[in-house]
Scaffold this motif. Structure first.
Motif, PDB file in Angstrom:
ATOM      1  N   LEU A  48       0.824  -1.199   0.000  1.00 23.82           N
ATOM      2  CA  LEU A  48       0.000   0.000   0.000  1.00 23.82           C
ATOM      3  C   LEU A  48       0.863   1.255   0.000  1.00 23.82           C
ATOM      4  O   LEU A  48       0.650   2.181  -0.789  1.00 23.82           O
ATOM      5  CB  LEU A  48      -0.930  -0.010   1.220  1.00 23.82           C
ATOM      6  CG  LEU A  48      -1.735   1.275   1.465  1.00 23.82           C
ATOM      7  CD1 LEU A  48      -2.622   1.590   0.266  1.00 23.82           C
ATOM      8  CD2 LEU A  48      -2.561   1.161   2.736  1.00 23.82           C
ATOM      9  N   PHE A  59     -11.145   4.935   1.546  1.00 29.19           N
ATOM     10  CA  PHE A  59     -11.314   3.933   0.495  1.00 29.19           C
ATOM     11  C   PHE A  59     -12.788   3.915   0.110  1.00 29.19           C
ATOM     12  O   PHE A  59     -13.645   3.577   0.941  1.00 29.19           O
ATOM     13  CB  PHE A  59     -10.947   2.529   1.002  1.00 29.19           C
ATOM     14  CG  PHE A  59      -9.516   2.332   1.351  1.00 29.19           C
ATOM     15  CD1 PHE A  59      -8.736   1.453   0.616  1.00 29.19           C
ATOM     16  CD2 PHE A  59      -8.933   2.992   2.416  1.00 29.19           C
ATOM     17  CE1 PHE A  59      -7.405   1.239   0.944  1.00 29.19           C
ATOM     18  CE2 PHE A  59      -7.611   2.785   2.746  1.00 29.19           C
ATOM     19  CZ  PHE A  59      -6.842   1.910   2.002  1.00 29.19           C
ATOM     20  N   LEU A  77      -4.241  -2.637  -1.294  1.00 26.05           N
ATOM     21  CA  LEU A  77      -5.199  -1.833  -0.543  1.00 26.05           C
ATOM     22  C   LEU A  77      -6.053  -2.710   0.367  1.00 26.05           C
ATOM     23  O   LEU A  77      -6.238  -2.433   1.555  1.00 26.05           O
ATOM     24  CB  LEU A  77      -6.123  -1.071  -1.501  1.00 26.05           C
ATOM     25  CG  LEU A  77      -5.500  -0.219  -2.599  1.00 26.05           C
ATOM     26  CD1 LEU A  77      -6.577   0.358  -3.495  1.00 26.05           C
ATOM     27  CD2 LEU A  77      -4.677   0.904  -1.996  1.00 26.05           C
TER      28      LEU A  77
END
Length: 917
Positions: free
Chosen positions: A294, A307, A350
């Motif tokens: 990430l 997100f 992610l």
């Protein structure tokens, strides 16, 4: 009771001290040691266990993965572990969009099976790779997608359950059981039921009498009851269509509040989820190999990320939604950058960090100061979330507590974990004060105190005040109706003890002084083991490496957290040195393959491999060193003698009596010794470590390394003298390993070359184990700083085309220390080659482990889980593996020959040379 259970149940029963200790904990801040543990094989076992416990006046606590965050799955009576055997998907009906499952089925397991029909289970917990459906029903779990799919209660259609008296009933729409008693409760407390619940929808606390009053659905009613009303033995759950595509927009913000304020724009774009992650977790992810992906794709140095996920079947619409959100954020000056992740490959890093936020936050623990779950489950309407969070932060500041923030902005649920040391009375008082103030704060916004993790021991105490006397009386009446004697998981939801009772860390005695051979950063050996907070990532079975023996055995004691907790028990005893020699403790540690995956994959970095080596050393001090351990610890000498006397030595190795003497299985071929000396230069600009394995059994791998390094313009010095001590370390002969480390470091520090090798277990010992054995040795520190991956020095090789598929399996120690990215990238430089890295976990060989007679079956079972099927499914591919043990296991388990990646590269290099000639 133990004998009665053993006679009545087909499943196992365990009442020993270690098992009871392992089941005294879940992923919460609490600990209660049970009387014993039963492992039912089927519903009749569950019914029998509940009935027998009742006859003996003992309470029953049912649990799945034991990952509850509020203390729901610890209790003083009999614990029923429903995850070991009750884990079958009975049926999936794609037409009706339902699945019938046992309670131990893991969420990801169900989703993989449902995906074949284009379906999935709607609730999406971050613990989906170990959370059981039974546990989700117990807690009414939700997750990141609840804005679209609601909570578990919205997907339960019918349940088969065992009641407190041991009888079995079916609960569903129209079920008659218990209906008269519930009808009376509904009538008597109608006003309280109508007015007493928080108005916000995302509720996971108390008993859902409001839902029962509206629908009459008994199955839905017991969802979220935390095992206090029934024990679920089978569930009929609804499935939803699985979106074909997901795209994620990642907003970068200069503060947590700024990220939360951008939520309204995100919600205006109809997302599937909106998730917050603050800087605390971002920084922690950067420090771990497993989660560092990430950090490499972020822009700048954000204080928080948002997100925003969009899911559906039309890629164009999803891409348009991402574009629309980016424009809205830019127009309203929210954030400074929007990262787009449109493909699964782009999203992998992610999602890995998002799902591991809890564990990464726990990794910030220092000593006994931990981020604790006692106010991490509140939820308010998202329109109030920014203001609510500001006031929440002021509460923490007033009491001198810091915290990490992450969670579900889409539904106003932030997981806030203040750091508290419960061994300090003033900190416990501060914790309680914060809990009370936050309870009042969330109520002032019409929010809920338990929104997805339930009440348990952390929040049940406040239910009378939160729901009011009338509604609380109705809930107590429900408990008496279902469980008149209070046998099912007492002390949860109603009639709970104060939240500050049964605190795990406060129950542990101070750690006594203990002489250890290894250095433990931030504390001693017990602190290293007690870093485990039972989040259960080591119970995953289908991805990564950790923990290889758990998928094969499904036993709590063979997961990383089971071993860590067992060590905590031993190291908390009045005589820890003696306790480390305990036979039961070594049964628990025996099936640890020392793969080191826990060091990287466990978000808290609990390094059980090192702890096992230390424990073995302590055992040797008391009981002496077994002959086999001594032999394997001196493997370099044995291999050198074997190579010198080959081929005769290869015949001697087949003599059964010698194998039996050492406890080596006769079902596995021993490595073939080979003569041959790999030539190098007396001096060079790179030093190649001639390890104790490939040097004498696969010298061609070392020759390939020399050829490739020379082709890349390097002059190679081959270091043949001395052993890294890896084998001695793994057998607990730490004093011998230290001597080997010291001697080899002196030799390697004769120059300042980068040091490379072909066997990861040996090479990375120089950087990991040696500094822990000799932390003050300047040669050891210098050598550790010069260790490099050989791939770093092989950048511009002239390689011919190779139109082949290459299936690559990385060594566990390589994955734990540096990852496999450099090897995969190097193989992909071969023109025409298609390289696929197989996610096959540990091969199961683990050096000597797979040769040991008592471990052979497990070794092969681990290989058969994922590695062997992957190899067999690629009959036309070249198989590449960096570990000598891995190559042996592939050959034995599949009949295929696995090559070291350097051998494949050298083959391409040779063809290029031939063409040029």
């Amino acid at each position: 009771m133990r004998d009665d259970l053993a006679r009545a149940l087909d499943g196992e029963v365990a009442f020993d001290d270690y098992t009871r200790h392992l089941y005294s904990r879940d992923a919460s801040m609490y600990a209660i040691e049970p009387l014993g543990v039963a492992f039912p094989r089927h519903a009749d076992d569950v019914a029998a266990a509940v009935a027998i416990a009742g006859e003996h006046g003992v309470s029953v606590t049912a649990r799945g993965a034991g990952t509850s965050l509020a203390g729901q799955t610890v209790g003083a009576g009999l614990v029923l572990d429903l995850s070991r055997h009750l884990r079958s998907i009975v049926d999936i009906d794609p037409q009706r969009r339902v699945a019938r499952v046992q309670p131990g089925v893991v969420q990801d397991q169900l989703n993989r099976a449902a995906a074949r029909h284009g379906l999935m289970f709607g609730p999406d917990t971050s613990t989906s790779n170990r959370a059981t459906i039974g546990g989700m029903i117990g807690n009414n779990s939700a997750g990141s997608g609840s804005i679209r799919y609601g909570m578990t209660i919205d997907h339960v259609r019918a349940l088969d359950v065992v009641l407190a008296d041991g009888s079995s009933v079916h609960l569903g729409q129209g079920t008659a059981a218990l209906r008269d008693g519930l009808r009376d409760i509904l009538a008597t407390h109608a006003d309280a039921i109508r007015d007493g619940y928080p108005k916000y929808w995302r509720r996971a606390g108390g008993y859902r009498l409001d839902r029962l009053a509206d629908s009459g659905d008994l199955a839905a009613f017991v969802v979220g009851s935390e095992g206090t009303l029934v024990v679920v033995t089978e569930a009929l759950v609804g499935l939803v269509p699985k979106p074909r595509h997901t795209m994620i927009a990642v907003g970068h913000f200069t503060s947590t509040i700024a990220a939360i304020e951008a939520t309204a724009d995100a919600l205006a774009c109809d997302p599937a989820a909106v998730e917050l992650m603050d800087r605390t977790i971002l920084d922690l992810s950067r420090q771990r190999i497993e989660y560092a992906g990430l950090g490499r794709i972020l822009h700048g140095d954000p204080e928080a990320l948002l997100f925003v996920s969009f899911s559906g079947d039309d890629e164009g619409q999803l891409r348009g939604a991402v574009d629309r959100l980016a424009r809205l954020w830019e127009r309203h000056r929210h954030g400074y950058h929007t990262l787009r992740a449109e493909t699964p490959a782009q999203q992998a890093g992610l999602l890995k960090v998002r799902k591991s936020s809890l564990g990464l936050l726990m990794a910030a623990s220092t000593g006994t100061s931990r981020p604790l779950a006692f106010v991490e489950d509140t939820a308010v309407d998202p329109t109030h979330l920014a203001e609510y969070t500001r006031r929440f932060k002021r509460v923490l500041e007033r009491h001198g507590l810091r915290a990490g923030f992450y969670g579900h902005c889409s539904v106003g649920c932030l997981h806030v974990r203040p750091f508290v040391d419960v061994r300090r009375p003033e900190q416990v008082r501060a914790m309680r004060a914060v809990a009370e103030e936050v309870k009042d704060l969330v109520r002032s916004y019409g929010g809920v105190n338990s929104s997805e993790h339930g009440d348990g021991l952390a929040r049940s105490e406040f239910n009378r005040e939160l729901f009011g006397d009338g509604l609380y009386a109705a809930m107590r009446a429900v408990k008496r109706l279902f469980d008149p004697d209070g046998r099912l998981n007492p002390g949860k939801i109603v009639d709970a003890p104060p939240m500050t009772e049964h605190l795990r860390d406060a129950l542990l005695p101070p750690a006594l002084p203990l002489r250890t051979r290894l250095r433990y950063e931030g504390g001693g050996m017990r602190d290293a083991a007690d870093r485990c907070m039972n989040i259960g990532l080591c119970r995953k079975t289908d991805t990564g490496v950790m923990c290889p023996s758990y998928p094969a055995t499904r036993q709590e004691e063979h997961a990383t957290r089971g071993r860590a907790n067992a060590l905590v028990k031993a190291l908390s005893s009045p005589d820890p040195e003696r306790a480390l020699g305990d036979e039961r403790l070594h049964e628990i540690l025996d099936l640890c393959l020392m793969c080191k995956a826990c060091k990287s994959e466990c978000p808290l970095g609990v390094d059980v491999a090192a702890l096992k080596a230390e424990t073995l050393a302590a055992r040797h001090d008391t009981h002496g060193v077994p002959l086999r351990s001594r032999a394997f610890a001196n493997i370099r000498l044995l291999n050198r003698l074997g190579a010198a006397t080959a081929p005769l030595s290869n015949v001697v190795g087949r003599i059964g009596v010698l194998r039996r003497l050492l406890g080596i299985t006769d079902r596995r071929p021993l490595p073939t010794f080979r003569r041959g000396r790999v030539r190098g230069h007396a001096r060079g600009d790179v030093t190649l470590l001639a390890d104790s394995f490939t040097t004498y059994t696969e010298p061609g791998v070392l020759r390939a390394a020399v050829d490739l390094l020379e082709a890349a313009g390097h002059r190679v010095r081959v270091e043949r003298g001395g052993c890294c001590g890896r084998a001695a370390f793994s057998k607990g002969l730490l004093d011998d390993a230290r001597d080997s480390a010291r001697a080899l470091a002196r030799r390697l520090n004769a120059d300042d070359n980068p040091i490379v090798g072909v066997e990861p277990s040996c090479l990375w010992t120089l950087r990991d184990e040696h500094p822990r054995l000799l932390p003050e040795d300047p040669d050891v520190r210098a050598v550790a700083g010069r260790v490099r991956q050989i791939e770093e020095l092989l950048v511009d090789l002239p390689l011919n085309r190779l139109e082949r598929r290459i299936l690559f399996h990385g060594h566990c120690h390589q994955k734990a220390e540096v990852g496999t990215g450099a090897t995969v990238a190097l193989l992909r430089r071969i023109p025409g080659a298609t390289v696929e890295e197989v996610d096959a976990g540990c091969c199961g060989m683990a050096g000597s482990f797979g040769f040991e007679a008592e471990h052979y079956e497990l070794s092969m079972a681990i290989g058969a889980e994922r590695l062997f099927p992957a190899v067999r499914a690629a009959p036309d591919a070249l198989i590449a593996a960096t570990g000598v043990s891995c190559r042996q296991q592939v050959r034995h388990g599949t009949g295929r020959t696995a090559l070291h990646p350097l051998e494949i590269l050298r083959g391409a290099l040779e063809r290029e040379d031939a063409r040029g000639a």
